[in-house]
Design an enzyme around this catalytic site. Structure first.
Site, PDB file in Angstrom:
ATOM      1  CD  GLU A 272     -20.886 -20.512  19.226  1.00 42.21           C
ATOM      2  OE1 GLU A 272     -20.926 -21.607  18.939  1.00 42.21           O
ATOM      3  OE2 GLU A 272     -21.932 -20.083  19.790  1.00 42.21           O
TER       4      GLU A 272
ATOM      5  CB  THR B 275     -14.324  -6.502  15.611  1.00 43.44           C
ATOM      6  OG1 THR B 275     -14.131  -7.460  14.355  1.00 43.44           O
ATOM      7  CG2 THR B 275     -13.840  -5.191  15.287  1.00 43.44           C
TER       8      THR B 275
ATOM      9  NE  ARG C 190       8.960   3.784 -11.134  1.00 42.33           N
ATOM     10  CZ  ARG C 190       9.952   3.721 -10.701  1.00 42.33           C
ATOM     11  NH1 ARG C 190      10.639   4.574 -10.022  1.00 42.33           N
ATOM     12  NH2 ARG C 190      10.708   2.761 -11.071  1.00 42.33           N
TER      13      ARG C 190
ATOM     14  N   GLY D 286       4.322  -1.185  -9.372  1.00 43.28           N
ATOM     15  CA  GLY D 286       5.500  -1.903  -9.525  1.00 43.28           C
ATOM     16  C   GLY D 286       5.832  -2.591  -8.226  1.00 43.28           C
ATOM     17  N   GLY D 287       7.226  -2.488  -8.088  1.00 47.02           N
ATOM     18  CA  GLY D 287       7.798  -3.104  -6.907  1.00 47.02           C
ATOM     19  C   GLY D 287       7.587  -2.265  -5.546  1.00 47.02           C
TER      20      GLY D 287
ATOM     21  CD  GLU E 232     -20.574  -6.389   9.817  1.00 46.05           C
ATOM     22  OE1 GLU E 232     -21.853  -6.201   9.687  1.00 46.05           O
ATOM     23  OE2 GLU E 232     -19.911  -6.060  10.581  1.00 46.05           O
TER      24      GLU E 232
END
Ligand SMILES: Cc1cc2nc3c(=O)[nH]c(=O)nc-3n(C[C@H](O)[C@H](O)[C@H](O)COP(=O)(O)OP(=O)(O)OC[C@H]3O[C@@H](n4cnc5c(N)ncnc54)[C@H](O)[C@@H]3O)c2cc1C
Length: 389
Positions: free
Chosen positions: A128, A159, A272, A346-347, A370
């Protein structure tokens, strides 16, 4: 598979099938569904057609009666889309579960077939505006007037409460005061279209954006006496045991998040390039990803050992403790895992174009819903016999 609790052959085959479904049907759209801030009912239908809403429900109403399968499905869906993972978790763990466990034959016959088939969704309103962790501090009241219960109050953060296919919302309400001054709490099944039950606007959330969350207000909501779920005054015990299952299922959702972080980070670290080679050759990066694998492995052991306890009917105290331990570890690890994955990227990890950014936003609420991490620690400490408040 590395980092996975040893499941039966049947469960392993089911995992492969649901993983393929999630990767092919859900993953390609997860980013756009998230950006749309709306539960994609077409995805719910696909999940329903795959049988995901009936995995743990009773067999006589079309379910398969197996909680471990539900956890596998939540993990695999959550691995690609946390919003749909929580939609499934709440629909089954909070929606179907209380009716299946505590409902009368008539209540089960009325509600379960459509819910188990995934043609309808159910919600559970415990929280509530002024009471969450302290669920016994609820203000919603139900008063008996002749042959009806009249309910007034409101629920927060519910939900699956406002979708076009929501059929029923189960809510807790005070039905009296006990001799010791504590509230007597009972649970009521409210058909979604009942007069006086008003679902508020969709809430604007940090994460789980493609899941459906609303406040629900209850003003003179009248339902017949047979809409009481189980016995009058048993509401507190009902939601406590409902949440034990829910916590294992949320831990499975967190496990899906950790695995996504591990797998996405591993792939990125191989591809990368920096300073003349893949970033994964640097220990600072590789060791982080090793830590993600440890989290995935440990969370998997906790989730599936707790699920196995649930399926074999372990004593409630044992299950409660295992559920709290699994939820606490898996959800806190998921938050850490998303921080690590974003760092590895990274970015680009900060860009919505990359799923790790979405997982980063989605993970935080795992430590809240929960039962917060603090509540889990409280339960674990109590299980150890500590006199903690
Ligand atoms: C997206 C989303 C979906 C949700 N879906 C549902 C749903 O379907 N149905 C439903 O009923 N609820 C739902 N909830 C509510 C959720 O379960 C509650 O938010 C949660 O239980 C915490 O309650 P609260 O938000 O009132 O926080 P509070 O209880 O006010 O807690 C605030 C802080 O105080 C801490 N705290 C409180 N009491 C103690 C204590 N005794 N010891 C130590 N620390 C303490 C908490 O851990 C927390 O850090 C949802 C929430 C969100 C965000």
């Amino acid at each position: 598979m590395v980092g996975t609790y040893a499941l039966s052959d049947e469960h392993t085959d089911f995992r492969a099938a649901v993983a393929e479904f999630a990767s092919e049907q859900l993953a390609p759209h997860a980013g756009s569904w998230d950006a749309a801030h709306k539960l994609p009912l077409e995805a719910v239908k696909q999940m329903a057609d795959f049988g995901l809403f009936g995995l743990s429900g009773p067999e006589e109403y079309g379910g398969a009666g197996d909680f471990t399968s539900l956890c596998i499905a939540i993990e695999e869906v959550g691995r690609v889309d946390q919003s749909l993972g929580i939609t499934l978790e709440a629909a089954v763990g909070l929606g179907i579960n209380p009716i299946a466990r505590f409902g009368t034959t008539e209540q089960k016959q009325r509600w379960l077939p459509d819910l188990i088939a995934g043609h309808a969704l159910a919600a559970f309103g415990l929280t509530e505006p002024d009471s969450g962790s302290d669920a016994s501090g609820l203000k919603t009241r139900a008063v008996r007037e002749g042959e009806t219960w009249v309910i007034n109050g409101g629920k927060q953060f519910i939900t699956n409460s406002g979708t076009e296919i929501t059929s029923v919302i189960t809510v807790t309400a005070r039905t009296g005061t006990r001799d010791n001054g504590k509230p007597e709490i009972s649970t009521f099944i409210l058909p979604a279209k009942t007069a006086g039950l008003v679902v508020g606007p969709s809430l604007d959330k940090l994460g789980w954006r493609a899941s459906d969350t609303h406040a629900v207000s209850l003003a003179d909501v009248r339902v017949p006496l047979d809409h009481l779920l189980g016995e009058q005054g048993r509401g507190y015990a009902q939601f406590l045991s409902t949440l034990d299952d829910g916590r294992i299922a949320i831990a499975a959702l967190a496990l899906g998040c950790i695995r996504a972080c591990r797998d996405l980070s591993r792939q990125y670290a191989l591809e990368r390039q920096s300073f003349g080679g893949p970033i994964g050759r640097k220990q600072a990066v590789a060791f982080k990803i090793a830590d993600l694998d440890v989290m995935a492995h440990a969370a998997s052991l906790l989730v599936y050992s707790a699920a196995a306890q649930r399926d074999r009917g372990a004593p409630p105290a044992e299950l409660k403790r295992s559920a709290s331990i699994a939820k606490l570890y898996a959800t806190e690890s998921a938050v850490t895992a998303t921080r690590i994955a974003t760092q590895v990227f990274g970015g680009y990890g900060f860009m919505e174009e990359y799923p790790v950014a979405r997982f980063y936003r989605d993970a935080k609420v795992l430590e809240i819903g929960e039962g917060t991490s603090e509540v889990q620690r409280l339960l674990i400490a109590r299980a150890l016999g500590l006199p903690v408040e």
